[in-house]
Design a protein around this motif. Sequence first.
Motif, PDB file in Angstrom:
ATOM      1  N   MET A 111      44.652  40.180  50.079  1.00 21.38           N
ATOM      2  CA  MET A 111      44.194  41.539  49.800  1.00 21.38           C
ATOM      3  C   MET A 111      43.194  41.588  48.642  1.00 21.38           C
ATOM      4  SD  MET A 111      45.089  43.789  51.696  1.00 21.38           S
ATOM      5  CE  MET A 111      45.412  45.511  51.592  1.00 21.38           C
ATOM      6  N   LEU A 112      43.429  40.739  47.625  1.00 18.80           N
ATOM      7  CA  LEU A 112      42.634  40.862  46.395  1.00 18.80           C
ATOM      8  C   LEU A 112      41.131  40.717  46.638  1.00 18.80           C
ATOM      9  CD1 LEU A 112      44.982  39.027  43.899  1.00 18.80           C
ATOM     10  CD2 LEU A 112      44.596  41.472  44.133  1.00 18.80           C
ATOM     11  N   PRO A 113      40.691  39.636  47.303  1.00 21.34           N
ATOM     12  CA  PRO A 113      39.246  39.544  47.557  1.00 21.34           C
ATOM     13  C   PRO A 113      38.746  40.694  48.424  1.00 21.34           C
ATOM     14  CG  PRO A 113      40.331  37.474  48.073  1.00 21.34           C
ATOM     15  CD  PRO A 113      41.412  38.451  47.789  1.00 21.34           C
ATOM     16  N   GLN A 114      39.611  41.208  49.282  1.00 22.24           N
ATOM     17  CA  GLN A 114      39.186  42.307  50.140  1.00 22.24           C
ATOM     18  C   GLN A 114      38.949  43.586  49.324  1.00 22.24           C
ATOM     19  OE1 GLN A 114      38.161  40.766  52.825  1.00 22.24           O
ATOM     20  NE2 GLN A 114      39.251  41.965  54.327  1.00 22.24           N
ATOM     21  N   ILE A 115      39.723  43.744  48.251  1.00 20.03           N
ATOM     22  CA  ILE A 115      39.503  44.906  47.380  1.00 20.03           C
ATOM     23  C   ILE A 115      38.159  44.771  46.674  1.00 20.03           C
ATOM     24  CG2 ILE A 115      40.309  46.121  45.332  1.00 20.03           C
ATOM     25  CD1 ILE A 115      43.134  45.497  46.188  1.00 20.03           C
ATOM     26  N   THR A 116      37.872  43.562  46.155  1.00 17.87           N
ATOM     27  CA  THR A 116      36.556  43.337  45.545  1.00 17.87           C
ATOM     28  C   THR A 116      35.471  43.547  46.584  1.00 17.87           C
ATOM     29  OG1 THR A 116      37.707  41.567  44.388  1.00 17.87           O
ATOM     30  CG2 THR A 116      35.367  41.786  43.986  1.00 17.87           C
ATOM     31  N   GLY A 117      35.733  43.063  47.793  1.00 17.53           N
ATOM     32  CA  GLY A 117      34.756  43.225  48.863  1.00 17.53           C
ATOM     33  C   GLY A 117      34.455  44.681  49.152  1.00 17.53           C
ATOM     34  N   LEU A 118      35.477  45.509  49.030  1.00 17.58           N
ATOM     35  CA  LEU A 118      35.298  46.936  49.269  1.00 17.58           C
ATOM     36  C   LEU A 118      34.234  47.496  48.329  1.00 17.58           C
ATOM     37  CD1 LEU A 118      36.400  49.323  50.872  1.00 17.58           C
ATOM     38  CD2 LEU A 118      38.030  49.724  49.058  1.00 17.58           C
ATOM     39  N   ALA A 162      32.841  55.137  42.497  1.00 22.63           N
ATOM     40  CA  ALA A 162      33.721  54.459  43.458  1.00 22.63           C
ATOM     41  C   ALA A 162      34.052  53.050  42.978  1.00 22.63           C
ATOM     42  CB  ALA A 162      33.053  54.411  44.827  1.00 22.63           C
ATOM     43  N   ASN A 163      33.035  52.369  42.424  1.00 22.47           N
ATOM     44  CA  ASN A 163      33.275  51.034  41.880  1.00 22.47           C
ATOM     45  C   ASN A 163      34.324  51.065  40.779  1.00 22.47           C
ATOM     46  OD1 ASN A 163      31.694  48.518  42.622  1.00 22.47           O
ATOM     47  ND2 ASN A 163      30.184  50.138  42.877  1.00 22.47           N
ATOM     48  N   LEU A 164      34.208  52.076  39.934  1.00 24.11           N
ATOM     49  CA  LEU A 164      35.148  52.203  38.825  1.00 24.11           C
ATOM     50  C   LEU A 164      36.570  52.397  39.351  1.00 24.11           C
ATOM     51  CD1 LEU A 164      34.847  52.213  35.784  1.00 24.11           C
ATOM     52  CD2 LEU A 164      34.931  54.694  35.857  1.00 24.11           C
ATOM     53  N   ILE A 165      36.688  53.236  40.382  1.00 26.18           N
ATOM     54  CA  ILE A 165      38.016  53.465  40.966  1.00 26.18           C
ATOM     55  C   ILE A 165      38.582  52.163  41.526  1.00 26.18           C
ATOM     56  CG2 ILE A 165      39.244  54.664  42.830  1.00 26.18           C
ATOM     57  CD1 ILE A 165      37.277  56.975  42.432  1.00 26.18           C
ATOM     58  N   VAL A 166      37.695  51.412  42.235  1.00 29.54           N
ATOM     59  CA  VAL A 166      38.141  50.135  42.788  1.00 29.54           C
ATOM     60  C   VAL A 166      38.621  49.210  41.669  1.00 29.54           C
ATOM     61  CG1 VAL A 166      37.400  48.057  43.987  1.00 29.54           C
ATOM     62  CG2 VAL A 166      36.717  50.272  44.844  1.00 29.54           C
ATOM     63  N   ASP A 167      37.897  49.206  40.544  1.00 26.45           N
ATOM     64  CA  ASP A 167      38.299  48.361  39.419  1.00 26.45           C
ATOM     65  C   ASP A 167      39.672  48.728  38.906  1.00 26.45           C
ATOM     66  OD1 ASP A 167      36.116  46.768  39.428  1.00 26.45           O
ATOM     67  OD2 ASP A 167      34.968  48.041  38.067  1.00 26.45           O
ATOM     68  N   VAL A 168      39.905  50.031  38.749  1.00 30.61           N
ATOM     69  CA  VAL A 168      41.204  50.477  38.249  1.00 30.61           C
ATOM     70  C   VAL A 168      42.307  50.063  39.225  1.00 30.61           C
ATOM     71  CG1 VAL A 168      42.592  52.493  37.683  1.00 30.61           C
ATOM     72  CG2 VAL A 168      40.227  52.369  36.930  1.00 30.61           C
ATOM     73  N   TYR A 211      42.204  47.597  41.181  1.00 31.48           N
ATOM     74  CA  TYR A 211      42.342  46.148  41.074  1.00 31.48           C
ATOM     75  C   TYR A 211      43.258  45.768  39.912  1.00 31.48           C
ATOM     76  CZ  TYR A 211      40.927  41.357  41.856  1.00 31.48           C
ATOM     77  OH  TYR A 211      40.926  40.037  42.187  1.00 31.48           O
ATOM     78  N   VAL A 212      43.070  46.457  38.789  1.00 28.68           N
ATOM     79  CA  VAL A 212      43.915  46.182  37.619  1.00 28.68           C
ATOM     80  C   VAL A 212      45.378  46.473  37.941  1.00 28.68           C
ATOM     81  CG1 VAL A 212      44.454  46.932  35.289  1.00 28.68           C
ATOM     82  CG2 VAL A 212      42.101  46.526  35.945  1.00 28.68           C
ATOM     83  N   ILE A 213      45.595  47.553  38.695  1.00 28.64           N
ATOM     84  CA  ILE A 213      46.979  47.905  39.048  1.00 28.64           C
ATOM     85  C   ILE A 213      47.566  46.868  39.995  1.00 28.64           C
ATOM     86  CG2 ILE A 213      48.396  49.625  40.252  1.00 28.64           C
ATOM     87  CD1 ILE A 213      46.366  51.714  39.256  1.00 28.64           C
ATOM     88  N   VAL A 214      46.731  46.396  40.954  1.00 33.44           N
ATOM     89  CA  VAL A 214      47.257  45.504  41.984  1.00 33.44           C
ATOM     90  C   VAL A 214      47.414  44.069  41.479  1.00 33.44           C
ATOM     91  CG1 VAL A 214      46.806  44.558  44.271  1.00 33.44           C
ATOM     92  CG2 VAL A 214      46.326  46.931  43.805  1.00 33.44           C
ATOM     93  N   ASP A 215      46.449  43.612  40.683  1.00 30.70           N
ATOM     94  CA  ASP A 215      46.468  42.223  40.245  1.00 30.70           C
ATOM     95  C   ASP A 215      46.967  42.116  38.808  1.00 30.70           C
ATOM     96  OD1 ASP A 215      46.110  39.627  39.642  1.00 30.70           O
ATOM     97  OD2 ASP A 215      44.001  39.514  40.227  1.00 30.70           O
ATOM     98  N   GLY A 241      45.315  39.635  30.717  1.00 33.07           N
ATOM     99  CA  GLY A 241      44.146  39.017  30.108  1.00 33.07           C
ATOM    100  C   GLY A 241      43.785  37.670  30.697  1.00 33.07           C
ATOM    101  N   LEU A 242      44.481  37.247  31.749  1.00 31.34           N
ATOM    102  CA  LEU A 242      44.069  36.015  32.414  1.00 31.34           C
ATOM    103  C   LEU A 242      42.858  36.313  33.284  1.00 31.34           C
ATOM    104  CD1 LEU A 242      47.559  34.718  33.456  1.00 31.34           C
ATOM    105  CD2 LEU A 242      46.035  33.641  31.834  1.00 31.34           C
ATOM    106  N   GLN A 243      42.153  35.250  33.654  1.00 35.36           N
ATOM    107  CA  GLN A 243      40.982  35.452  34.491  1.00 35.36           C
ATOM    108  C   GLN A 243      41.427  35.743  35.909  1.00 35.36           C
ATOM    109  OE1 GLN A 243      37.834  34.804  32.871  1.00 35.36           O
ATOM    110  NE2 GLN A 243      37.069  36.106  34.509  1.00 35.36           N
ATOM    111  N   GLY A 244      41.289  36.986  36.330  1.00 32.50           N
ATOM    112  CA  GLY A 244      41.688  37.302  37.685  1.00 32.50           C
ATOM    113  C   GLY A 244      40.490  37.365  38.590  1.00 32.50           C
ATOM    114  N   ASP A 245      39.637  38.329  38.328  1.00 33.57           N
ATOM    115  CA  ASP A 245      38.450  38.522  39.134  1.00 33.57           C
ATOM    116  C   ASP A 245      37.365  37.557  38.664  1.00 33.57           C
ATOM    117  OD1 ASP A 245      36.799  39.584  40.961  1.00 33.57           O
ATOM    118  OD2 ASP A 245      36.092  41.182  39.651  1.00 33.57           O
ATOM    119  N   ALA A 246      36.481  37.190  39.573  1.00 27.88           N
ATOM    120  CA  ALA A 246      35.442  36.224  39.230  1.00 27.88           C
ATOM    121  C   ALA A 246      34.413  36.828  38.279  1.00 27.88           C
ATOM    122  CB  ALA A 246      34.749  35.738  40.493  1.00 27.88           C
ATOM    123  N   ALA A 247      34.214  38.123  38.322  1.00 31.17           N
ATOM    124  CA  ALA A 247      33.144  38.736  37.522  1.00 31.17           C
ATOM    125  C   ALA A 247      33.538  38.887  36.061  1.00 31.17           C
ATOM    126  CB  ALA A 247      32.796  40.110  38.070  1.00 31.17           C
TER     127      ALA A 247
END
Lengths: 295, 330
Positions: free
Chosen positions: B246-253, B306-312, B314-318, B324-330
Amino acid sequence: MTSTSSSPAAPAAKSGRNEILYFAFRNTKLVIGAVVFLIFLLGAIFGPMLATHEPLTFDAPPGLPPSADYWFGTTLFGQDVFSQFVHGLRSSFIVGALGGITAAVIGMLVGFFAGYRGGIVDEVLNMLTNVVLVIPTFAVLLVVAAYLSVRGLGTEAMFIGLTSWPWAARAIRAQTFSLTSRDFVGMARLNGESTFRIIFGEIAPNMSSYLVMTFILLFGGAILTAATLDFIGLGPTDSISLGLMMNFSVMNAALQLGMWWWFVPPGLAITAIVGSLYVMNVGLDEVFNPKLRAL
Amino acid sequence: MLRYLARKLFIYLLTFIVAVTIDWAIPRFMPGNPVDALVSRIALMPDANAALTSYFMAAFNLDQPLWQQYLNFWWALLNGDLGRSIMLFPTPVTTLIGRALPYTLGLLLPSILLSWYVGNVVGALAARRKLLDNTVLPLGYLLTATPYMWLGILLAWVLGSSLGWFPLAFGYDQSLKAEWTWKFISSLLYHWILPFASLFLVALGGWAIGMRNMIIYELESDYANYLMALGAPQRLVRKYAFRNAMLPQITGLALQLGAVVGGALVTEIVFSYPGLGWLVLSGIQNQDYFVIQGVFLFIIVGVLLANLIVDVVYVIVDPRTRVGLQGDAA
């Protein structure tokens, strides 16, 4: 050594190449994709020579369905649809190639240098990538195209290329990043080779399959974007393209008049070309990556 | 987590500034002049043209130095002033956008969310299941390769023209008045189905393929092998694989948003649907640059939000981004 990094026990270079060819010809996805793509490519190269009519002159009876004289029928204004189609194919391939190359070059340069240099170079390039990534590309193209009163295939391709590189840069950066820590790169660095030579002599060849696949996706993306722009009427003003054909057919209600031969071929061709590129891409992935082969 | 969000916010702010600058610069540095276009539409005597040109240059503050124009542009923007439409003079552009926005959102939100959800589920089901895989994969590639407008035209042709099941154009029956009656709402829904379906279908393929590939990748990872070695049921292993995929798919969104918005614009044009795409098209056809620029800015703001919402999300899901670990590649 180019092809040995992915599989440690790979045989010498020559038989390695044979192995790839062996799997390439047995991969149905790759073969089907390549055949469809080649058919359209040949159509784009030789089609305009076969066409007996000019694409934009009004010299035929209007609104004819497909027949022996007019293979794809004629438009509402008496233009030969087949001739428009093959010339449009040519435009699509040109835009796809030019736009894909532009995007691939920018994406590779940004990705390689960000991934190899790291540090502040990476920070700045990454920031740039992210900014262009977030901006809705299509909206930018819309505004730019709306202001250009004379548009050619070249400008269209260039603008598409300039806006579609970020995801490629990001992917290439990640790959470069992982290769940079390998021993052979360290050796090259100890040898005192220049950054340029290390990137293009050591790193790039080791991810060549990845680069080929990135280019294929960029190529297909450029064709789709160009078709969409053309459809809104922001395409080249001096030639015909598949998107423009769709634009003309919709603006003149080909749909309501039942003239399906006017709007089905261009869209079908775009779907087939881009789809064949995507399928080829999956096939190539399976050929290059042994893990995916045994499915 | 705050650092992660702050970094993202900084990028979005930067993006916004760049986008506004592009929006400001394009009309000024492109060959051709909107004022000339405007004056040539009126087509008067040559000397009257010259007078009109200088009048318009002054009226739009185009005779001021560039830095002043740039500041003016920001000032107007921050005051919510996007200028006035030329084709529907003197309606403010913001009013036009406000009128078109509900239609675009009504198309975009359901099609994005539903295609994402359905695509993920279908893709997850297809992974490593020969029969389903052999149908989902080719179909998925075909759908992602289809130009949005062409699928729309095709749907309109088959379901609209030939079978007559659905209306071909407009947001609602043109004989009705826009009011909150049952009749009007059902007409709205009836006109909404085809444009929604074409957006939904094209986006569906990409998600299904992405999810399928991610699941195959996850099913080969160590934790999946370990679970299977322990004799865990297939369902459980797949469930874990799904959650990780799911995680990469959320970034993909977030990455896909811009493309989907572009698709929505052309789909609206195909169906003469009175949203932002239709507005932009009439702006282009009437050389109404304020409308084009205004819609552009609006899309930028929307995509950034929309990007900001996706980020939030993402923080909730991951949880890795939270500690503070490296989760997302960006």
